[in-house]
Every structure is written in C-alpha cells, then in structure tokens.
Design an enzyme around this catalytic site. Structure first.
Site, short mmCIF file in Angstrom:
data_model
loop_
_atom_site.label_atom_id
_atom_site.label_comp_id
_atom_site.label_asym_id
_atom_site.label_seq_id
_atom_site.Cartn_x
_atom_site.Cartn_y
_atom_site.Cartn_z
N HIS A 78 27.05 24.11 -22.30
CA HIS A 78 27.74 22.87 -22.59
C HIS A 78 27.15 21.73 -21.76
O HIS A 78 26.56 21.97 -20.70
CB HIS A 78 29.23 23.01 -22.30
CG HIS A 78 29.95 23.87 -23.30
ND1 HIS A 78 31.31 24.00 -23.32
CD2 HIS A 78 29.49 24.63 -24.33
CE1 HIS A 78 31.68 24.78 -24.30
NE2 HIS A 78 30.58 25.20 -24.92
N GLU A 80 28.62 19.59 -19.91
CA GLU A 80 29.23 19.53 -18.59
C GLU A 80 28.61 20.58 -17.66
O GLU A 80 28.40 20.32 -16.47
CB GLU A 80 30.74 19.75 -18.69
CG GLU A 80 31.44 18.79 -19.63
CD GLU A 80 31.54 19.27 -21.08
OE1 GLU A 80 32.49 18.86 -21.75
OE2 GLU A 80 30.67 20.06 -21.53
N CYS A 106 35.90 21.72 -22.37
CA CYS A 106 36.65 22.92 -22.69
C CYS A 106 37.25 23.49 -21.40
O CYS A 106 36.98 23.01 -20.30
CB CYS A 106 35.75 23.95 -23.36
SG CYS A 106 34.54 24.71 -22.23
N CYS A 109 34.49 24.72 -18.85
CA CYS A 109 33.85 23.61 -18.15
C CYS A 109 34.84 22.92 -17.22
O CYS A 109 34.47 22.48 -16.13
CB CYS A 109 33.28 22.61 -19.15
SG CYS A 109 31.85 23.26 -20.04
#
Length: 159
Positions: A78, A80, A106, A109
């Site tokens: 991801h 992040e 999410c 993260c």
C-alpha cells in the site's frame, strides 16, 4: 489563479504520486509531511524488482476478493506502507508527521502509521474498513477528510 492552501498543495502532490501506482484496482498516493516539508512519498504497487500487477494481472481480482478484505492476497504494497518503508530506508523519522493520502488507510496501514508516530492523516476518499477509523481515533491520530477534494488517478500508465 489563487494560491493553494498547504492542504491543497500537499494533496495535489499525493494525487500526483498516485499516478505512479501499478495497481489495477485503485491508484493511491501518500506523502509524509512535517513542518511543511515532504519527508517521504509512496504509491501502491509491487515490491522493487518484482513484476507489477499491470504486467501479470491481479490475484485479488481473479479470486473475486472485495475491496477492504484479505489484504494478504495482494502482491503489492500500500502507498502508506511504502511511505513508512521509504522513510526508514533513508533514515528519516516520520514521528509527528502528517500523512496526506488519496484514500483513508486500511486497518493494517493504520496500525503501522500509529506505531510510526504519525499524528494526523488528511485524506481525500474513504475506504471500506471501519476498524481503521476506530483504531486511529483510539490512538489519538487526527483524521481529516478533504470533502471537496476530487482525486482522478485514472490516467494511463505507460511505463
């Protein structure tokens, strides 16, 4: 032409970063900022040196896995996660930073961002993961949604 606010400026940059994404489902960009200085950037995609989903397809799509579920079935990282990794790789602390992200992180993260010391997250679009918001609130991480923001990361990726 009016000068953008700092939030608009940094969200514009996060949106630009998202255009590097190699995910077939969602293009996400994120930047960590402290004292109006960019510390690290990240977009979602396969780890360095591995084939991109653009080239070999999306396992989650093939298996019909809905958004926000079974993150471990994705070969990509991801945005992040890549911000945290890039900061660590280059020896830059993101403790106390603000994360500008085209999507709400999410829950996975969010846990990482909490432990990395991020104090605020400014995001453009929601995400199907209510646990993330609950954990961020419990940890005292300030969440701000830029409601007027429209992120368009549907450009063709040509490299």
């Amino acid at each position: 032409m009016s000068r953008p606010s700092w939030n608009e400026y940094f969200m514009d940059i996060a949106s630009l970063v998202a255009k590097r994404s190699t995910c077939l489902r969602r293009h996400v960009g994120a930047i960590a900022v402290l004292d109006k200085r960019i510390l690290a950037t990240g977009y979602n995609g396969a780890p360095t040196g591995l084939p991109h989903c653009l080239d070999i397809g999306c396992l989650r799509e093939e298996l019909g896995i809905p958004s926000g579920e079974r993150h471990e079935m994705c070969r990509g990282l991801h945005a992040e996660q890549n911000v945290i990794i890039q900061a660590a790789y280059h020896g830059v602390s993101i403790k106390g930073a603000t994360l500008y992200c085209t999507n709400l992180p999410c829950s996975i993260c969010s846990k990482m961002l909490i432990n990395a010391g991020v104090r605020e997250i400014i995001y453009a679009e929601g995400y199907a993961d209510s646990m993330a918001e609950e954990m961020l609130e419990a940890a005292g991480v300030k969440l701000t949604r830029m409601n007027e923001w429209i992120v368009d990361c549907r450009l063709t990726i040509d490299d």
